[in-house]
Design a protein around this motif. Sequence first.
Motif, PDB file in Angstrom:
ATOM      1  N   UNK A   1    -109.986 -72.716 -41.734  1.00 12.31           N
ATOM      2  CA  UNK A   1    -109.418 -71.689 -42.601  1.00 12.31           C
ATOM      3  C   UNK A   1    -108.078 -71.219 -42.065  1.00 12.31           C
ATOM      4  N   UNK A   2    -107.984 -71.087 -40.725  1.00 11.15           N
ATOM      5  CA  UNK A   2    -106.714 -70.691 -40.125  1.00 11.15           C
ATOM      6  C   UNK A   2    -105.643 -71.738 -40.402  1.00 11.15           C
ATOM      7  N   UNK A   3    -106.018 -73.015 -40.266  1.00 10.36           N
ATOM      8  CA  UNK A   3    -105.056 -74.095 -40.553  1.00 10.36           C
ATOM      9  C   UNK A   3    -104.583 -74.025 -41.991  1.00 10.36           C
ATOM     10  N   UNK A   4    -105.506 -73.753 -42.896  1.00  5.72           N
ATOM     11  CA  UNK A   4    -105.144 -73.696 -44.310  1.00  5.72           C
ATOM     12  C   UNK A   4    -104.137 -72.596 -44.564  1.00  5.72           C
ATOM     13  N   UNK A   5    -104.353 -71.446 -43.957  1.00  5.64           N
ATOM     14  CA  UNK A   5    -103.439 -70.326 -44.186  1.00  5.64           C
ATOM     15  C   UNK A   5    -102.064 -70.626 -43.601  1.00  5.64           C
ATOM     16  N   UNK A   6    -102.043 -71.332 -42.463  1.00  9.75           N
ATOM     17  CA  UNK A   6    -100.760 -71.667 -41.856  1.00  9.75           C
ATOM     18  C   UNK A   6    -100.019 -72.684 -42.710  1.00  9.75           C
ATOM     19  N   UNK A   7    -100.753 -73.721 -43.175  1.00  6.34           N
ATOM     20  CA  UNK A   7    -100.121 -74.783 -43.957  1.00  6.34           C
ATOM     21  C   UNK A   7     -99.629 -74.268 -45.298  1.00  6.34           C
TER      22      UNK A   7
ATOM     23  N   UNK B   1    -101.570 -64.502 -62.670  1.00  9.29           N
ATOM     24  CA  UNK B   1    -101.688 -65.939 -62.448  1.00  9.29           C
ATOM     25  C   UNK B   1    -102.886 -66.228 -61.548  1.00  9.29           C
ATOM     26  N   UNK B   2    -103.594 -67.320 -61.850  1.00 10.43           N
ATOM     27  CA  UNK B   2    -104.685 -67.774 -61.004  1.00 10.43           C
ATOM     28  C   UNK B   2    -104.144 -68.752 -59.973  1.00 10.43           C
ATOM     29  N   UNK B   3    -104.737 -68.744 -58.799  1.00 11.61           N
ATOM     30  CA  UNK B   3    -104.377 -69.724 -57.778  1.00 11.61           C
ATOM     31  C   UNK B   3    -105.313 -70.917 -57.942  1.00 11.61           C
ATOM     32  N   UNK B   4    -104.797 -71.996 -58.528  1.00 13.87           N
ATOM     33  CA  UNK B   4    -105.625 -73.172 -58.775  1.00 13.87           C
ATOM     34  C   UNK B   4    -104.816 -74.448 -58.585  1.00 13.87           C
ATOM     35  N   UNK B   5    -103.850 -74.412 -57.673  1.00 12.38           N
ATOM     36  CA  UNK B   5    -103.025 -75.589 -57.428  1.00 12.38           C
ATOM     37  C   UNK B   5    -103.681 -76.502 -56.402  1.00 12.38           C
ATOM     38  N   UNK B   6    -103.521 -77.825 -56.539  1.00 12.45           N
ATOM     39  CA  UNK B   6    -104.099 -78.757 -55.558  1.00 12.45           C
ATOM     40  C   UNK B   6    -103.523 -78.513 -54.166  1.00 12.45           C
ATOM     41  N   UNK B   7    -104.317 -78.810 -53.157  1.00 11.06           N
ATOM     42  CA  UNK B   7    -103.847 -78.686 -51.778  1.00 11.06           C
ATOM     43  C   UNK B   7    -104.538 -79.745 -50.928  1.00 11.06           C
ATOM     44  N   UNK B   8    -103.920 -80.053 -49.797  1.00  9.15           N
ATOM     45  CA  UNK B   8    -104.465 -81.042 -48.870  1.00  9.15           C
ATOM     46  C   UNK B   8    -104.687 -80.399 -47.520  1.00  9.15           C
ATOM     47  N   UNK B   9    -105.877 -80.618 -46.948  1.00  7.98           N
ATOM     48  CA  UNK B   9    -106.194 -80.063 -45.637  1.00  7.98           C
ATOM     49  C   UNK B   9    -106.916 -81.117 -44.819  1.00  7.98           C
ATOM     50  N   UNK B  10    -106.380 -81.394 -43.625  1.00  8.37           N
ATOM     51  CA  UNK B  10    -106.986 -82.361 -42.712  1.00  8.37           C
ATOM     52  C   UNK B  10    -107.236 -83.701 -43.420  1.00  8.37           C
TER      53      UNK B  10
END
Length: 294
Positions: free
Chosen positions: A8-14, A73-82
Amino acid sequence: MTVARLCRTCLLIVLGASLVACSGSGKRIESPAATAIDRNAPSIRPTLEDGAPSYLMDVSGIPDAVPTPHDGAYKATPYTLMGVRYEPLQDGRNYREEGIASWYGTKFHGQLTANGEVYDLYAMTAAHKTLPLPSYVKVTNLENNREVIVRVNDRGPFYSERIIDLSYAAAQRLGFADKGTARVLVEGIDPVAWQQENNRDRQLVDAALDNVPASNGELYLQLGAFSNSQAAEQLRQRVQAMVSASVSVSPVQLQRQTLHRVRVGPVASEAEAVRLMDRLRLADLGSPTLIRAN
């Protein structure tokens, strides 16, 4: 839970500022537990390792999140983690999934969620990998049938076998905070439909209360009165498996007949009576009568 928290920390940083920028107003959402928290309790500080607060507050009085229509606005954009790409849903109202729930606590208390809100371990919130932010879901612990409504405002958990990460308070309400995980059913909520239904139930309760004599007695829901004690006990067992409130059978003598009353309660509040009435009606258990009794 440490690996999930690190994820979760990585996600917030990225994702960083982009997550906050798309979160609507970005203002802090005050905890619905604000009136329930012991103001004399020690303040909670973030910790290096995740876990429960050292001051264990009774969370039974913390209300569910209230599903509220979202006009931003809703937050529903694609994201990549690890190395894994996640494609968030554009609409979570019909979402339904069974799986393993976990929870997160002191390590992230006071930090920003992926939605740009402030995480409060005593608020009824949750993290999910693909539901649009914010969303509202009902979570039912399939091991004890307890249920809560939470606001999804964060991303996670990133253990593959876990489908939702709840706040500490929500996990406590569901009865698995000490255990760590539980098998749950997660169901999306349409805030507009929920409010319409809730308002209708509110009117039903108000009408019922109008017919209840004012007294200092506690609130109960009476499900029926049976001449057959076995029928009353069968109903009691069926209802008790659905609700956390106490369900009892009590005999009452009416002229030459003994009736066995099935009651739920005492009910903590009128709001709780609303939820119980709705749930019992949807389970085809009739229309309970709201009463006061000592």
